[in-house]
Design a protein around this motif. Structure first.
Motif, PDB file in Angstrom:
ATOM      1  N   ARG A 182       0.873  -1.171   0.000  1.00 31.12           N
ATOM      2  CA  ARG A 182       0.000   0.000   0.000  1.00 31.12           C
ATOM      3  C   ARG A 182       0.912   1.223   0.000  1.00 31.12           C
ATOM      4  N   GLY A 192       8.576   7.582   4.704  1.00 32.72           N
ATOM      5  CA  GLY A 192       9.276   6.641   3.834  1.00 32.72           C
ATOM      6  C   GLY A 192       9.530   7.295   2.492  1.00 32.72           C
ATOM      7  N   TYR A 193      10.288   6.616   1.640  1.00 33.16           N
ATOM      8  CA  TYR A 193      10.561   7.162   0.306  1.00 33.16           C
ATOM      9  C   TYR A 193       9.244   7.331  -0.442  1.00 33.16           C
ATOM     10  N   ASP A 194       9.209   8.264  -1.376  1.00 30.71           N
ATOM     11  CA  ASP A 194       7.983   8.581  -2.109  1.00 30.71           C
ATOM     12  C   ASP A 194       7.731   7.548  -3.211  1.00 30.71           C
ATOM     13  N   LEU A 195       7.231   6.381  -2.793  1.00 30.99           N
ATOM     14  CA  LEU A 195       6.975   5.314  -3.762  1.00 30.99           C
ATOM     15  C   LEU A 195       5.795   5.652  -4.668  1.00 30.99           C
ATOM     16  N   ALA A 197       5.114   8.478  -6.197  1.00 28.43           N
ATOM     17  CA  ALA A 197       5.633   9.144  -7.394  1.00 28.43           C
ATOM     18  C   ALA A 197       6.517   8.200  -8.197  1.00 28.43           C
ATOM     19  N   LEU A 198       7.267   7.360  -7.478  1.00 26.80           N
ATOM     20  CA  LEU A 198       8.161   6.431  -8.179  1.00 26.80           C
ATOM     21  C   LEU A 198       7.358   5.475  -9.051  1.00 26.80           C
TER      22      LEU A 198
END
Lengths: 488, 488
Positions: A182, A192-195, A197-198
């Motif tokens: 999720r 956390g890292y911006d997954l 946008a990734l």
């Protein structure tokens, strides 16, 4: 059945997990899936899986993992760069049957939807609440939100309202191995890292979206469209810079040159001035009192840059007519020549005039006509190079011409794709855009999600070998700069 | 010199690459760097490197790689979660001396700046052009843009103008190994995975920013601030929902409860109504004609929800006074008790009333007072738990109370940090926010950038072991679910 050795075990497992009619494998059944919107590249997939829910998608991914078979995810197949192009040794995973709107939350102005929901269907469902989903790619009647996420789709209104990535909040994703992630949250930011946008714009290489929460916007109180005609492309380009520099953000700001105007006018009779060298279409939206003032300002700026024949459409019917020509520009230009090559590059806005001048010079050099249609406000060009594939050398010339345009985009500080994605079409241009270290970093991210490289292989990021062969990368003693990434 | 075995070769190489005065190592010189804004956690670094340009940063990274030494990047050290907290066996890499504004482009409305440039300095430099940089964390006088990128900082105005990630276009980054990556572009979108967003908010774990292109906005034509008082927190919360649901996006929408109001009023005499259970501060900006209409609408909504004593500040001095109380809220509350624990969580806006009710109940249960200050518009809470570290058990109670608040934020669909980042402070809360598969994915991304784990180790993403020990993760037969990530 194809003559090649067919993995019948794989097929049987897929049928057992889904249902017999959810797995297509005869050549006739596969034919409709042989390409996406990039129709020049066709290939039949190994089979097509059509799950109806998240569990089905997960089962397909897990079965393919056990068999070491690659998976190509597909939304509505409207993409223009071949991102959903099938591979003969991969399962084509269609998300078309996950097409339910799960919930619309009026107060938070969000909608939760499955990936196969059509872009326009979201706005249709939200309309009774006075809301809509802003990103509007030209294909919005047909394209699906899952594909929009995969390509980070834009549209005419992205100048003001942003790309897909700016209009989604949360994603449920399955990785290549069928693990559930999720990503993002209902809140403004998440730790956390911006997954989020990734994942958005990753062209199906990092995961498969099984649910998406999108932002909805209140429908603007008032909308109007201006049409302005110019006797030179430069004057139109300068008007664009002036409007943007003034601080006004139009809902849309589109430009067409003479060949595009003529083609559109012949095709849909939108009432465009045929004698103009360029036209601008400028949409303004917002509260009525604000629009009045903006309209005055924009009109003044247009006139100062030599605009003539300014028309203002306030009622819906006239607005639609003015937009109709722009929206029909691609098929309209398609009637001018047997074939055309649609480019999609971006440039910083203030370089517009000089880039157009160079395109005109190349057009003369190659003897190939070019119609220009652009999202001028955000510097996204769509030169359409006209050619005849049956005429000796024209296809090659068009491709070379196109590649030079993209190189020019990069050299003035822009990029090789504005909104159509890389897919398979732009792989070589990526070698121009990025250096070896940057490409290596992209491959390492792929590896972090999909170490076996089984999700949509061969798309979006070129192998270092490919770039080396193109001469766009230095090879020392036969060794690529990042030997550990050899196999990508 | 410290008694521990000191890597003199490392020190000599750093001094040779930079200059003797650019490498601090005596205990006295290191003291100012022993913590960031999370002052409770102090540790002296191995040494501090203060390069003045990109090449210097690269040299530090390459030297540390050769010596296998970790690097903790640091901006202005104003972060509140310990993201820049030093480690005794790591070099602290300060970006403070890369503090030049490289260029301001009026037409494209961008500024290129080095990472050590202070947030407010950008707006100051852009003011003569009628432009400003929108994200405005409370620390904006001191904090630097590199740190803002690392933490994806917000501020009072992020409701309307977005977080750092929405206001930057391009980054020059050095990886742990000293490789150069150019990320993003001047254009609206760029091809390849969205590394710009991935890097933003990555808390110094993926790379070191050496240059940043930020977006500038035209200064709003007109600004006004409303202050509204309510006799219940619920009524104030409902007003927030009503305003947002109406489609108006205030430039800022802040809420304070009674304890915060009283503390602020005692401290800075902003003229807040002491008898209110809650106040709202609502800033509107835009063209004057639009504001008039929005003001009427907002006033109506506030009155409908029981607001009284609505004050409107249109001139700069009165606006500043109204904001002064809000901006001084943290230090003001700090005067009420020997210690306070500042929480930073987010929730979906419509859950505001129920979350506050639960916090009030816990406040009674723990016997600890709580002052509430929030960015109400974007659902970002800052409960300040008052305690006395010298009173038996109060520190522990405050921490437990705080952890329960964050768990509650997650359970209603929010997150464990709104804008202060994870750093070292929120590591345990991350185990609540994410499941094992999600944390494993975050570690794999770290590995894709920094396989040796030498950039800011031990921050931002908790190890799977840590979560397992907290009981927030299942361990089967002594084995973590992702054994290949064992060492993270």
């Amino acid at each position: 059945m194809p003559a090649s050795p067919y993995p019948t075990a794989l097929l049987a497992e897929l049928q057992a997990a889904l249902s017999a009619d959810a797995v297509l494998h005869g050549a006739e059944d596969l034919r409709p899936y042989e390409c996406d919107g990039l129709a020049a590249l066709r290939e039949l997939p190994l089979c097509v899986a059509l799950p109806t829910d998240r569990e089905g998608v997960q089962a397909v991914l897990q079965i393919c993992q056990r068999h070491g078979v690659a998976v190509v995810p597909r939304g509505a197949g409207t993409g223009l760069s071949g991102g959903a192009r099938p591979l003969r040794d991969a399962v084509l995973l269609s998300l078309a049957r996950l097409h339910h709107i799960v919930a619309i939350d009026r107060e938070n102005r969000t909608a939760r939807v499955q990936p196969g929901v059509r872009n326009l269907a979201i706005s249709e469902a939200a309309r009774p609440l006075g809301l809509y989903y802003a990103p509007d790619p030209s294909s919005q009647i047909a394209c699906s939100i899952g594909g929009n996420v995969a390509e980070n789709s834009g549209g005419v209104h992205c100048l003001k309202y942003g790309l897909t990535v700016h209009n989604i909040l949360e994603l449920d994703v399955l990785t290549a191995t069928g693990e559930t992630l999720r990503i993002g949250s209902q809140a403004l930011d998440s730790p956390g890292y911006d997954l989020l946008a990734l994942m958005t714009g990753s062209e199906g290489l990092l995961g498969v979206v099984t649910e998406c929460t999108v932002r909805l916007l209140p429908m603007p109180e008032h909308v109007l469209v201006l049409l302005a005609a110019f006797s030179s492309v430069e004057a139109a380009a300068e008007s664009v810079s002036a409007i943007i520099a003034s601080g006004i953000i139009p809902a849309g700001l589109e430009m067409m040159d003479r060949l595009a105007i003529e083609a559109a006018e012949d095709f849909v009779h939108a009432g465009y001035p045929r004698d103009a060298a360029a036209i601008l279409l400028c949409e303004l939206d917002g509260p009525a009192v604000e629009l009045e003032e903006q309209l005055r300002e924009v009109e003044t700026m247009l006139q100062r840059h030599g605009a003539r024949a300014i028309r203002i459409a306030e009622d819906a019917a006239t607005r639609l007519l003015l937009w109709k020509g722009r929206k029909a520009a691609f098929p309209a230009v398609g009637r001018l020549a047997p074939d055309y090559y649609c480019m999609d590059g971006t440039i910083p806005r203030q370089r517009l005039a000089e880039v157009l001048e160079q395109i005109t010079a190349w057009s003369a050099e190659y003897g190939l006509r070019v119609a220009n249609v652009f999202h001028a406000g955000d510097g996204n060009l769509h030169p359409l190079i006209l050619y005849d594939a049956n005429a000796e050398g024209q296809l090659h010339a068009a491709e070379e011409f196109g590649h030079r345009i993209l190189e020019l985009c990069v050299s003035v500080g822009g990029s090789v794709t504005g909104e159509h994605g890389v897919g398979v079409e732009k792989l070589d241009s990526m070698c121009v855009q990025f250096n070896a270290a940057e490409l290596a970093q992209l491959h390492r991210i792929k590896h972090a999600f999909d170490p076996e490289g089984r999700l949509n292989p061969g798309k979006a990021v070129p192998s270092l070998h490919r770039c080396a062969e193109l001469g766009a990368m230095h090879v020392h003693h036969g060794q690529l700069p990042f030997p550990e990434l050899e196999r990508f």
